[in-house]
Write a protein that holds these residues in place. Structure first.
Motif, PDB file in Angstrom:
ATOM      1  N   VAL A  76     126.138  86.728 -24.924  1.00 29.40           N
ATOM      2  CA  VAL A  76     125.470  87.974 -24.569  1.00 29.40           C
ATOM      3  C   VAL A  76     126.065  89.139 -25.352  1.00 29.40           C
ATOM      4  N   VAL A  77     127.384  89.203 -25.441  1.00 28.52           N
ATOM      5  CA  VAL A  77     128.034  90.300 -26.164  1.00 28.52           C
ATOM      6  C   VAL A  77     127.682  90.234 -27.646  1.00 28.52           C
ATOM      7  N   GLU A  78     127.656  89.055 -28.231  1.00 23.68           N
ATOM      8  CA  GLU A  78     127.297  88.940 -29.641  1.00 23.68           C
ATOM      9  C   GLU A  78     125.864  89.395 -29.883  1.00 23.68           C
ATOM     10  N   ARG A  79     124.955  89.105 -28.952  1.00 22.16           N
ATOM     11  CA  ARG A  79     123.572  89.574 -29.108  1.00 22.16           C
ATOM     12  C   ARG A  79     123.488  91.096 -28.963  1.00 22.16           C
ATOM     13  N   LEU A  80     124.271  91.651 -28.054  1.00 23.61           N
ATOM     14  CA  LEU A  80     124.273  93.107 -27.899  1.00 23.61           C
ATOM     15  C   LEU A  80     124.816  93.797 -29.141  1.00 23.61           C
ATOM     16  N   VAL A  81     125.847  93.227 -29.738  1.00 22.35           N
ATOM     17  CA  VAL A  81     126.387  93.813 -30.965  1.00 22.35           C
ATOM     18  C   VAL A  81     125.368  93.709 -32.093  1.00 22.35           C
ATOM     19  N   ALA A  82     124.692  92.548 -32.201  1.00 24.76           N
ATOM     20  CA  ALA A  82     123.693  92.378 -33.245  1.00 24.76           C
ATOM     21  C   ALA A  82     122.502  93.310 -33.051  1.00 24.76           C
ATOM     22  N   ALA A  83     122.187  93.651 -31.800  1.00 24.85           N
ATOM     23  CA  ALA A  83     121.058  94.550 -31.525  1.00 24.85           C
ATOM     24  C   ALA A  83     121.429  96.020 -31.645  1.00 24.85           C
ATOM     25  N   GLY A  84     122.681  96.320 -31.954  1.00 20.15           N
ATOM     26  CA  GLY A  84     123.102  97.707 -32.097  1.00 20.15           C
ATOM     27  C   GLY A  84     123.453  98.394 -30.793  1.00 20.15           C
ATOM     28  N   GLN A  85     123.582  97.635 -29.693  1.00 17.79           N
ATOM     29  CA  GLN A  85     123.949  98.244 -28.418  1.00 17.79           C
ATOM     30  C   GLN A  85     125.428  98.638 -28.382  1.00 17.79           C
ATOM     31  N   TRP A  86     126.254  98.043 -29.231  1.00 19.46           N
ATOM     32  CA  TRP A  86     127.666  98.391 -29.321  1.00 19.46           C
ATOM     33  C   TRP A  86     128.053  98.394 -30.783  1.00 19.46           C
ATOM     34  N   SER A  87     128.864  99.373 -31.158  1.00 17.92           N
ATOM     35  CA  SER A  87     129.376  99.467 -32.521  1.00 17.92           C
ATOM     36  C   SER A  87     130.832  99.886 -32.473  1.00 17.92           C
ATOM     37  N   ALA A  88     131.508  99.755 -33.589  1.00 21.88           N
ATOM     38  CA  ALA A  88     132.924 100.090 -33.657  1.00 21.88           C
ATOM     39  C   ALA A  88     133.140 101.554 -33.275  1.00 21.88           C
ATOM     40  N   GLY A  89     134.126 101.797 -32.435  1.00 18.67           N
ATOM     41  CA  GLY A  89     134.412 103.134 -31.943  1.00 18.67           C
ATOM     42  C   GLY A  89     133.864 103.408 -30.562  1.00 18.67           C
ATOM     43  N   ASP A  90     132.923 102.584 -30.074  1.00 18.13           N
ATOM     44  CA  ASP A  90     132.395 102.748 -28.728  1.00 18.13           C
ATOM     45  C   ASP A  90     133.376 102.192 -27.697  1.00 18.13           C
ATOM     46  N   PRO A  91     133.304 102.648 -26.449  1.00 17.10           N
ATOM     47  CA  PRO A  91     134.154 102.049 -25.399  1.00 17.10           C
ATOM     48  C   PRO A  91     133.858 100.567 -25.252  1.00 17.10           C
ATOM     49  N   GLU A  92     134.894  99.819 -24.963  1.00 19.21           N
ATOM     50  CA  GLU A  92     134.723  98.376 -24.824  1.00 19.21           C
ATOM     51  C   GLU A  92     133.819  98.049 -23.629  1.00 19.21           C
ATOM     52  N   ILE A  93     133.091  96.949 -23.738  1.00 24.81           N
ATOM     53  CA  ILE A  93     132.174  96.519 -22.686  1.00 24.81           C
ATOM     54  C   ILE A  93     132.988  95.997 -21.507  1.00 24.81           C
ATOM     55  N   LEU A  94     132.628  96.433 -20.311  1.00 24.57           N
ATOM     56  CA  LEU A  94     133.337  96.030 -19.102  1.00 24.57           C
ATOM     57  C   LEU A  94     132.584  94.887 -18.432  1.00 24.57           C
ATOM     58  N   ILE A  95     133.293  93.790 -18.159  1.00 21.61           N
ATOM     59  CA  ILE A  95     132.734  92.625 -17.481  1.00 21.61           C
ATOM     60  C   ILE A  95     133.286  92.614 -16.056  1.00 21.61           C
ATOM     61  N   VAL A  96     132.397  92.692 -15.061  1.00 22.62           N
ATOM     62  CA  VAL A  96     132.792  92.766 -13.658  1.00 22.62           C
ATOM     63  C   VAL A  96     132.503  91.429 -12.998  1.00 22.62           C
ATOM     64  N   LEU A  97     133.523  90.871 -12.317  1.00 25.44           N
ATOM     65  CA  LEU A  97     133.430  89.566 -11.677  1.00 25.44           C
ATOM     66  C   LEU A  97     133.826  89.673 -10.220  1.00 25.44           C
ATOM     67  N   ASP A  98     133.341  88.727  -9.432  1.00 23.33           N
ATOM     68  CA  ASP A  98     133.717  88.670  -8.031  1.00 23.33           C
ATOM     69  C   ASP A  98     134.895  87.713  -7.858  1.00 23.33           C
ATOM     70  N   ALA A  99     135.278  87.475  -6.593  1.00 21.12           N
ATOM     71  CA  ALA A  99     136.487  86.700  -6.317  1.00 21.12           C
ATOM     72  C   ALA A  99     136.342  85.219  -6.667  1.00 21.12           C
ATOM     73  N   GLY A 100     135.132  84.718  -6.853  1.00 17.51           N
ATOM     74  CA  GLY A 100     134.967  83.310  -7.163  1.00 17.51           C
ATOM     75  C   GLY A 100     135.308  82.933  -8.587  1.00 17.51           C
ATOM     76  N   TYR A 101     135.633  83.882  -9.436  1.00  9.93           N
ATOM     77  CA  TYR A 101     135.937  83.630 -10.842  1.00  9.93           C
ATOM     78  C   TYR A 101     137.433  83.779 -11.095  1.00  9.93           C
ATOM     79  N   ASP A 102     137.921  83.015 -12.058  1.00  7.81           N
ATOM     80  CA  ASP A 102     139.301  83.129 -12.511  1.00  7.81           C
ATOM     81  C   ASP A 102     139.339  84.188 -13.605  1.00  7.81           C
ATOM     82  N   ALA A 103     139.552  85.448 -13.206  1.00  9.49           N
ATOM     83  CA  ALA A 103     139.466  86.559 -14.151  1.00  9.49           C
ATOM     84  C   ALA A 103     140.481  86.449 -15.287  1.00  9.49           C
ATOM     85  N   PRO A 104     141.763  86.115 -15.038  1.00 12.64           N
ATOM     86  CA  PRO A 104     142.696  85.989 -16.170  1.00 12.64           C
ATOM     87  C   PRO A 104     142.287  84.924 -17.178  1.00 12.64           C
ATOM     88  N   ARG A 105     141.792  83.797 -16.701  1.00 10.09           N
ATOM     89  CA  ARG A 105     141.387  82.746 -17.642  1.00 10.09           C
ATOM     90  C   ARG A 105     140.169  83.165 -18.447  1.00 10.09           C
TER      91      ARG A 105
END
Length: 484
Positions: free
Chosen positions: A178-207
């Protein structure tokens, strides 16, 4: 003001028409039937209860046979549709950051013994608040979240989880694409704030943060309240001062026990915010904390030494809950260090926006009928996020929808339309949009099945959640195990 409103309306119709044309191009077989079926879902009055009701909608100009043929024999270029979704205007946070939420929603099929690839899905029991495992198809969904008081979210991707799939690995691969498609579509470029991925407790966030290394993303995940984190290992000088005789320096520092305030120490950042629903919200942050990994389970196949994944732990406590339930603090883990008070406020508020995805799941299942068809095969399906800039007009049999009063600092025009209200008024603007489907051809009635004839092909039955069957038990093949 009128000229500005007309320009915004024209731009919204242009964007929506462009998306409809792109969606039609993604349909490779039975395109006209599937496109009219989509319009019928968006324009029919009330929730979708059955496919027969969709066939009777004025927007569906073909017979009911073409509706079933479109579902059974229709094809879609999923990769192309994902690129189209990545190119539409996406909601952003106040600082211009893209905030993506990931969660799993099941399509329950408990009585469908003839459908393959079912697995046990986690559900909440109705009325008793008990956790239940029911057979179905779990789908991992990625959406873009909006800021503020709204229930909108933009669908970006949906992947069905196979039985026995590694949730963290599948989620990391899905988010990476998904992130690679967003970068290819111009939704993110160098210098923009990094994309934030929000997860719930069922995910292993560090991994997941480790698997997504190298991408311009930050991971924010909820953790259980019984977790234990480790502090950074002491430096060589500190270790020699504490151990004059030397020895092997430790890899991990002292423990940070979530349930023991005596182990917390001094926090790096503290913020107190007055909220409308929760009273005072107090957020505390501790820097450079990491989980202690072991060479088992998910890390059993890891080559080399196990990594040290440092991050920031955030504890959010509120005065009261709107529902009057048990008030427990929320623990979050952020994949970056050096959080400022502004970062802490931004991240816990972004996590609360993750619950918009729950409203999206409920709307998709109850109103457009995401899980209404009883399909034999688990084909990927999901609702489309259409947002025409027009308020709905009440029909003669339905009263006008109630509007909430504007909050402090808002104007009357700040009241956002809910997805159900937009769907209610979609029929009004459909005539102003692109309609690429072709006119249906007139045909005669099909012969159908001869009277008295029965189907000779018995549908096979499948087990739930099982992918491999052992021919022998562990005891029979000589492997150590539990003696029964």
């Amino acid at each position: 003001m009128s000229l500005l409103h007309d320009a915004v309306r024209a731009e919204s119709l242009t964007v929506l028409s462009r998306f409809r044309a792109g969606f039609y191009d993604c349909l490779t077989a039975r395109a006209d039937a599937l496109f009219e079926l989509t319009d019928a879902v968006l324009c029919t009055d009330g929730p979708v209860r059955s496919l027969v009701d969709l066939a009777l909608a004025p927007e569906h100009r073909r017979g009911h046979g073409s509706l079933y043929a479109g579902l059974n024999r229709g094809e879609m270029d999923v990769a192309r549709l994902r690129r189209v979704l990545a190119g539409v205007p996406l909601p952003r946070a106040v600082d211009g950051r893209l905030v993506l939420a990931v969660d799993v929603s099941p399509w329950l099929r408990p009585d469908a013994g003839t459908v393959p690839d079912r697995s046990f899905c986690h559900t909440y029991g109705r009325g008793t608040a008990k956790h239940q495992m029911m057979p179905g198809w779990p789908y991992s969904v990625v959406v873009a979240l909006e800021s503020g008081r709204t229930s909108w979210s933009a669908f970006l991707d949906a992947v069905r989880l196979a039985p026995g799939a590694d949730l963290a690995a599948v989620t990391a691969d899905q988010v990476r694409e998904v992130v690679e498609r967003l970068v290819a579509a111009g939704q993110w470029s160098a210098g923009d704030p990094e994309i934030l991925i929000v997860l719930d407790a069922g995910y292993d966030a560090p991994r997941i943060a480790h698997l997504l290394s190298g991408l311009p993303v930050e991971v924010l995940g909820r953790t259980r309240s019984d977790r234990v984190m480790r502090r950074p290992a002491p430096s060589r000088e500190e270790f020699l001062l504490a151990n004059p005789k030397g020895g092997r320096p430790p890899k991990h520092g002292g423990e940070f026990v979530f349930g023991d305030p005596a182990t917390w120490g001094e926090e790096q950042a503290v913020t107190v915010t007055d909220t409308r629903l929760y009273g005072k919200a107090t957020a505390q942050a501790w820097d450079r904390l990491h989980p202690r990994l072991t060479q088992r389970a998910a890390w059993g196949d890891h080559d080399g030494p196990l990594p040290v994944i440092e991050g920031t732990v955030i504890r959010l406590a509120v005065e009261h809950l709107p529902s009057g339930g048990v008030n427990k603090p929320v623990w979050l883990w952020w994949s970056r260090t050096g959080a400022t008070p502004d970062d802490v406020d931004r991240f816990w508020q972004a996590f609360l926006r993750r619950f918009d995805l729950e409203h999206t799941f409920r709307f998709a299942k109850q109103t457009p009928g995401w899980i209404t068809p009883k399909l034999r095969t688990p084909r990927g399906r999901g609702p489309l996020d259409l947002d025409p800039d027009r308020r709905s007009h009440p029909t003669p049999t339905r009263p006008a929808p109630r509007r909430r009063p504007p909050a402090l600092g808002e104007t009357d025009h700040a009241d956002p339309l809910t997805p159900a209200r937009v769907r209610r008024g979609f029929r009004n603007i459909r005539a102003h949009l692109t309609y690429p489907a072709r006119v249906p051809k007139t045909t005669g009635t099909g012969p159908g099945r001869p009277p008295g004839a029965k189907s000779k092909h018995r549908a096979p039955r499948y087990d739930v959640g099982k992918t491999v069957k052992r021919p022998e038990t562990l005891k029979a093949i000589g492997k150590p195990g539990r003696s029964w």
